[in-house]
Design a protein around this motif. Sequence first.
Motif, PDB file in Angstrom:
ATOM      1  N   HIS A 195      12.588  40.989  63.120  1.00  0.00           N
ATOM      2  CA  HIS A 195      13.501  40.316  64.144  1.00  0.00           C
ATOM      3  C   HIS A 195      12.901  38.841  64.513  1.00  0.00           C
ATOM      4  CE1 HIS A 195      15.525  44.519  65.421  1.00  0.00           C
ATOM      5  NE2 HIS A 195      15.675  43.926  64.479  1.00  0.00           N
ATOM      6  N   ALA A 196      11.501  38.998  64.637  1.00  0.00           N
ATOM      7  CA  ALA A 196      10.718  37.902  65.194  1.00  0.00           C
ATOM      8  C   ALA A 196      10.831  36.874  64.310  1.00  0.00           C
ATOM      9  CB  ALA A 196       9.063  38.130  65.616  1.00  0.00           C
ATOM     10  N   ALA A 197      10.937  37.079  63.016  1.00  0.00           N
ATOM     11  CA  ALA A 197      11.051  35.937  61.774  1.00  0.00           C
ATOM     12  C   ALA A 197      12.438  35.323  61.810  1.00  0.00           C
ATOM     13  CB  ALA A 197      10.402  36.370  60.666  1.00  0.00           C
ATOM     14  N   ASP A 198      13.419  35.997  62.463  1.00  0.00           N
ATOM     15  CA  ASP A 198      14.617  35.477  62.278  1.00  0.00           C
ATOM     16  C   ASP A 198      14.925  34.437  63.446  1.00  0.00           C
ATOM     17  OD1 ASP A 198      17.635  35.011  62.597  1.00  0.00           O
ATOM     18  OD2 ASP A 198      18.158  37.055  62.047  1.00  0.00           O
ATOM     19  N   PRO A 199      15.280  33.127  63.061  1.00  0.00           N
ATOM     20  CA  PRO A 199      15.325  32.104  64.205  1.00  0.00           C
ATOM     21  C   PRO A 199      16.581  32.413  65.106  1.00  0.00           C
ATOM     22  CG  PRO A 199      16.126  31.564  62.130  1.00  0.00           C
ATOM     23  CD  PRO A 199      15.347  32.537  61.736  1.00  0.00           C
ATOM     24  N   LEU A 200      17.421  33.068  64.922  1.00  0.00           N
ATOM     25  CA  LEU A 200      18.472  33.597  65.875  1.00  0.00           C
ATOM     26  C   LEU A 200      18.135  34.723  66.659  1.00  0.00           C
ATOM     27  CD1 LEU A 200      21.702  33.714  63.166  1.00  0.00           C
ATOM     28  CD2 LEU A 200      20.606  31.775  64.678  1.00  0.00           C
ATOM     29  N   ALA A 243      14.598  35.151  67.534  1.00  0.00           N
ATOM     30  CA  ALA A 243      13.017  34.954  68.230  1.00  0.00           C
ATOM     31  C   ALA A 243      13.123  34.727  69.508  1.00  0.00           C
ATOM     32  CB  ALA A 243      12.372  33.845  67.211  1.00  0.00           C
ATOM     33  N   ASP A 244      14.166  33.906  70.002  1.00  0.00           N
ATOM     34  CA  ASP A 244      14.049  33.476  71.339  1.00  0.00           C
ATOM     35  C   ASP A 244      14.398  34.641  72.284  1.00  0.00           C
ATOM     36  OD1 ASP A 244      14.243  31.287  73.255  1.00  0.00           O
ATOM     37  OD2 ASP A 244      16.146  31.714  73.594  1.00  0.00           O
ATOM     38  N   GLN A 297      11.322  36.597  72.579  1.00  0.00           N
ATOM     39  CA  GLN A 297      10.307  35.974  73.459  1.00  0.00           C
ATOM     40  C   GLN A 297      10.331  36.165  74.894  1.00  0.00           C
ATOM     41  OE1 GLN A 297       9.276  32.150  72.205  1.00  0.00           O
ATOM     42  NE2 GLN A 297       8.037  31.895  73.991  1.00  0.00           N
TER      43      GLN A 297
END
Length: 333
Positions: free
Chosen positions: A133-138, A140-141, A144
């Motif tokens: 999930h963290a590697a998916d730019p959609l 990651a935010d 975080q």
Amino acid sequence: MAVLSRLPLTVIGGFLGAGKTTLLNRLLRQSQGRRLAVLVNDFGALNIDAELVASNAGDTIALTNGCVCCSISDDLTTALIGVLESPARFDAVVIEASGVSDPWRIAQVALADPALSLDGIVVLVDASACLTHAADPLLADSLQRQLEAADLIVVNKTDLVDADERQRVRDWLASMAGKTPRFETAQADLPMPLLSGSALSLDGHTRTETGVDACESPEKEHDHAHHHGELFDTWSCRPAREFSAQALRALLRDMPAGVLRLKGILHTDEHGWAELQFAGRHGSLRKALAVPANGAAVVAVGLRHQLPAQALADAFSNRSSGSLADDPEPSQA
């Protein structure tokens, strides 16, 4: 008579599939005599045991143990007002944040309503999926923001990853969440005092007489069903002196490492009687709504062998010269 009159509110966040529903079910089944109001978006996902359900009135499920589960629908404020105005007072409120929402925005409700007290933000992380999930730019935010809001991060589903993957998850969380306390588990098996400070009783953990300077060594906290006593320590004290509100705020800003939760009621130079709350990274100090029936008390909880008992004893000692300079290992009961 309850010492703390405000209703404690806990927010549970985490991405889809992290285990929030499993944790809520566990909380409802193991309420331990506390009346909980759980606010959720999706009733269907809870799948509460049929023998626990006393009645189902569309948007509210009443349980046989005194707990209720209410639908948030589109209006969290209305759902909270319904809980606060209930003729039978609840002991705590738990809100499940949706999988992509920011739990801090929900927690701000507790800061705005004087009848509520923010008890903490618990964010679950799926150890088997979080790195993807963290590697998916959609995504990651959203991940975080959830981690930044957390008072406690629960790394769930650790049984689904091997040792190398678990270490990679630890390293990623260290880079994302810094010093935020973390607890690793499977099946969302989280000790209730770590989930909600309302499970910690000031009276139940302070057995000394008021006026006696007795800051105890950490006690083993017992949970006969899951042996959680092997996982965390508690510490308690009944201080007799008046405290500086300014010094207590400084303590909240720089709590000794290892304290996951702390709550108390103390006499201060600013408030008279005041409620002290700390969970993971957030703390508050405000005037108590009532004079405590049993005097001042403080109780803290931390992971086993990590609770800084001596630092807490120094801070809350009846000697006003107490200091937080040292942080020794806690002695064991």
